[in-house]
Design an enzyme around this catalytic site. Structure first.
Site, short mmCIF file in Angstrom:
data_model
loop_
_atom_site.label_atom_id
_atom_site.label_comp_id
_atom_site.label_asym_id
_atom_site.label_seq_id
_atom_site.Cartn_x
_atom_site.Cartn_y
_atom_site.Cartn_z
N LYS A 121 5.19 25.90 44.80
CA LYS A 121 5.86 24.92 43.93
C LYS A 121 5.65 25.40 42.50
O LYS A 121 4.53 25.38 41.97
CB LYS A 121 5.24 23.53 44.15
N GLU B 138 -8.29 23.15 41.86
CA GLU B 138 -8.79 23.72 40.61
C GLU B 138 -8.27 22.81 39.50
O GLU B 138 -7.09 22.87 39.16
CB GLU B 138 -8.29 25.13 40.45
N CYS C 235 -7.80 25.33 31.27
CA CYS C 235 -8.76 24.44 31.91
C CYS C 235 -10.16 24.75 31.40
O CYS C 235 -11.02 23.89 31.33
CB CYS C 235 -8.70 24.63 33.42
N GLU D 158 -9.90 15.39 28.87
CA GLU D 158 -9.25 16.66 28.57
C GLU D 158 -7.98 16.40 27.75
O GLU D 158 -7.20 15.50 28.05
CB GLU D 158 -8.87 17.33 29.89
P1 NAD Z 1 -0.11 18.56 36.53
O1 NAD Z 1 -1.16 18.10 37.47
O2 NAD Z 1 0.73 17.55 35.87
O3 NAD Z 1 0.92 19.56 37.26
C1 NAD Z 1 0.51 20.75 37.89
C2 NAD Z 1 1.50 21.09 39.00
O4 NAD Z 1 1.44 20.05 39.96
C3 NAD Z 1 2.96 21.16 38.54
O5 NAD Z 1 3.63 22.19 39.24
C4 NAD Z 1 3.52 19.81 38.96
O6 NAD Z 1 4.89 19.84 39.20
C5 NAD Z 1 2.74 19.56 40.22
N1 NAD Z 1 2.63 18.15 40.60
C6 NAD Z 1 2.55 17.07 39.77
N2 NAD Z 1 2.48 15.94 40.51
C7 NAD Z 1 2.48 16.31 41.81
C8 NAD Z 1 2.42 15.60 43.04
N3 NAD Z 1 2.34 14.28 43.09
N4 NAD Z 1 2.44 16.31 44.19
C9 NAD Z 1 2.50 17.66 44.17
N5 NAD Z 1 2.60 18.38 43.04
C10 NAD Z 1 2.57 17.71 41.87
O7 NAD Z 1 -0.87 19.47 35.47
P2 NAD Z 1 -0.29 20.18 34.16
O8 NAD Z 1 -0.31 19.22 33.03
O9 NAD Z 1 0.95 20.90 34.50
O10 NAD Z 1 -1.43 21.30 33.94
C11 NAD Z 1 -2.56 21.07 33.18
C12 NAD Z 1 -3.77 20.76 34.05
O11 NAD Z 1 -4.06 21.87 34.89
C13 NAD Z 1 -5.01 20.54 33.21
O12 NAD Z 1 -5.73 19.45 33.71
C14 NAD Z 1 -5.79 21.83 33.39
O13 NAD Z 1 -7.16 21.73 33.17
C15 NAD Z 1 -5.46 22.16 34.81
N6 NAD Z 1 -5.74 23.59 35.09
C16 NAD Z 1 -6.83 23.89 35.87
C17 NAD Z 1 -7.15 25.23 36.11
C18 NAD Z 1 -8.37 25.59 36.96
O14 NAD Z 1 -8.44 26.73 37.40
N7 NAD Z 1 -9.31 24.69 37.17
C19 NAD Z 1 -6.36 26.24 35.57
C20 NAD Z 1 -5.26 25.89 34.78
C21 NAD Z 1 -4.96 24.55 34.56
#
Ligand code: NAD
Length: 490
Positions: free
Chosen positions: A179, A254, A288, A387
């Site tokens: 996705k 993650e 992150c 965050e």
């Molecule tokens: P998000 O959770 O809004 O979205 C991430 C992904 O999940 C997107 O592709 C989105 O379309 C999908 N998504 C959203 N809702 C969903 C659902 N109900 N079911 C399935 N998929 C869904 O996060 P974001 O704002 O895009 O990214 C930032 C976040 O990612 C921050 O919290 C950051 O810390 C985290 N992050 C973590 C790491 C790590 O390795 N720990 C690395 C990079 C980013």
């Protein structure tokens, strides 16, 4: 906004082909640098996701029956294709995410390293040889694929995020439905096209574009998906754990971080300022692992603060090669960061620099935020504990290493941490006790390399680690196989 006829449309990738969404619906993607419409991407429905899962299911048997060494060779060919297209990929990332070109190129380099590491894993994929209490019984373990891997990624480092999950999933013999993130649709499609060019069989790697709550949720809900690996926000991660957990799918999460960066009174201050600035502001703070809570010993607080503020004020915003950081990825994200800064000010925070979007220059059209440093916030203030995912850091004063550790650990998250000190004793004491999956001494709150496990304590994840050999535990099942030597048959 009027949609021009020639606006590029970014489709899904199913069974080795571009596929338009079933509903013929499209979503807009804007250029973070100037707010202009960049492309449209498929607003996929549950039906599109289910088609991608079917393609992955149909391709599973033949892919999983290849030897790991053969799969590794295909992965090596994908890496070669990425290398050949490195400039095109970096240009696409820079445009979609608003990164300066050197950052985009670095990210492609990171994806290549991931691919090389896991291609090599094809010649290893080690099991263990086990002893037995039964005379004549010989046992060993083998790794077998889980089945279909549903991989869900954010846009902050798009090709690195894709590589991080796709290569270990494929080497273990799984097929994949990825996705893509809403804010980086094109890079996912380019990656998919390269897998085909490199000879990956159709259906082994599929991409679904669209909204998380529709296309992504359909992947999480699909009974045929045996492993869900998600990188993103903690709130979505919790929903995924609950939903996919009900059918006992394997889940790797993650999630977010609020990472402490500690500066002791014996630190090399210029180095500490250099790393604090990189930790807080690189990739416009959309990491992150961003060092967003900077915890400083009282005796050196003023000197350190003044140096860090001067450094932040000198950072150049923009998308050219002489820039330090670009915009954040979307208008929504920019608005949410500005709201967090406003709340911090209302909670007593003093904004030492930044605190707003740039005005009066061409940057005002984009989703920029000036590097922002805030002092005077309580440990439990919203900005010190939640965050922000933008170029914003809070400064906190402590008397000694004990207080520094206490504050560092006063967070629901536990992803990364850094300490700057010349004392081995302090460094070791802190690194052993800090609640973080990664603890660094005299560098930044940076992540891992392809062979290093990365992941967090607490609300930063569910205990899995990717990449490194630990990622193989996410994407494979261990089976114990035993033989009994029949001495009467000798
Ligand atoms: P998000 O959770 O809004 O979205 C991430 C992904 O999940 C997107 O592709 C989105 O379309 C999908 N998504 C959203 N809702 C969903 C659902 N109900 N079911 C399935 N998929 C869904 O996060 P974001 O704002 O895009 O990214 C930032 C976040 O990612 C921050 O919290 C950051 O810390 C985290 N992050 C973590 C790491 C790590 O390795 N720990 C690395 C990079 C980013």
């Amino acid at each position: 906004m009027t949609v021009m006829k020639q606006t590029p449309r970014i489709s899904n990738w199913i069974n080795g082909l571009k596929k338009q969404p079933e509903t013929a619906g499209w979503l807009d993607k804007f250029n973070p640098h100037n707010g202009e419409l960049l492309c449209q991407f498929a607003d996929s429905s549950e039906v599109d996701t289910q088609r991608a899962v079917k393609a992955a299911a149909d391709a599973f048997l033949s892919w999983s029956e290849l030897t790991p060494i053969r799969r590794g060779q295909v992965l090596a060919d994908i890496v070669a294709a990425i290398k050949r297209s490195a400039n095109e990929l970096a240009d696409c990332i820079a445009l979609e995410t608003g990164k300066p070109p050197q950052d985009a190129r670095g990210e492609v380099g990171g994806a290549i390293l991931q691919g090389e590491y896991f291609a090599g894993e094809g010649t290893r994929l080690y099991g263990r040889s086990l002893t037995s209490s039964m005379p004549g019984k010989y046992s060993h373990t083998v790794r077998q694929p889980r089945g279909i891997a549903g991989l869900i990624v954010p846009a902050n480092t798009p090709i690195a995020n894709i590589a991080w999950k796709t290569f270990p999933a494929l080497i273990c013999g799984n097929t994949v439905v990825l996705k893509a993130a809403e804010d980086s649709p094109s890079i996912a499609l380019l990656f998919a096209e390269l897998t085909k060019e490199a000879g990956l069989p159709d259906g082994v790697f599929n991409v679904i574009q669209g909204r998380g709550q529709l296309a992504g949720a359909a992947l999480v809900n699909d009974e045929r998906v045996n492993v869900v690996s998600f990188t993103g926000s903690t709130s979505v991660g919790k929903w995924i754990a609950e939903t996919a957990g009900k059918r006992l799918a394997r889940i790797s999460l993650e999630l977010g971080g609020k990472n402490p960066f500690v500066v002791c009174d014996d630190a090399d201050l210029d180095q500490a300022v250099h790393w604090a600035s990189l930790s807080a502001f690189s990739n416009a703070g959309q990491r992150c692992a961003a060092g967003s809570r900077i915890i400083v010993f009282k005796d050196i607080y003023e000197v350190f603060r003044n140096k860090l503020v001067a450094k932040a004020q000198n950072l150049k915003l923009g998308v050219s090669a002489d820039c330090d950081l670009g915009p954040v990825v979307s208008k929504r994200q920019q608005q949410s960061i500005l709201a967090a800064i406003e709340t911090a000010a209302a909670e007593g925070g003093r904004i030492l620099c930044g605190g707003a979007a740039p005005t009066g220059t061409e940057l005002a059209r984009g989703y920029y935020i000036q590097p922002t440093i805030i002092e005077g916030l309580a440990a439990n203030a919203k900005l010190s504990s939640k965050e922000v995912f933008g170029p914003v850091a809070s400064l906190h004063v402590v008397e000694n290493i004990g207080e520094a550790l206490q504050l560092a650990n006063a967070s629901e998250y536990g992803l990364t941490a850094a300490i700057h000190t010349c004392s081995v004793d302090r460094a070791m004491w802190f690194a052993q006790r800090v609640k973080a999956g990664v603890a660094n001494v005299n560098i930044g709150t940076f992540g891992s390399e392809p062979h290093m496990p990365f992941g967090g304590f607490g609300a930063s994840g569910n205990g899995t680690r990717e990449p490194g050999v630990e990622a193989l535990d996410v994407y494979s099942e261990l089976k114990s196989i035993s033989f009994l030597v029949r001495e009467n048959q000798l």
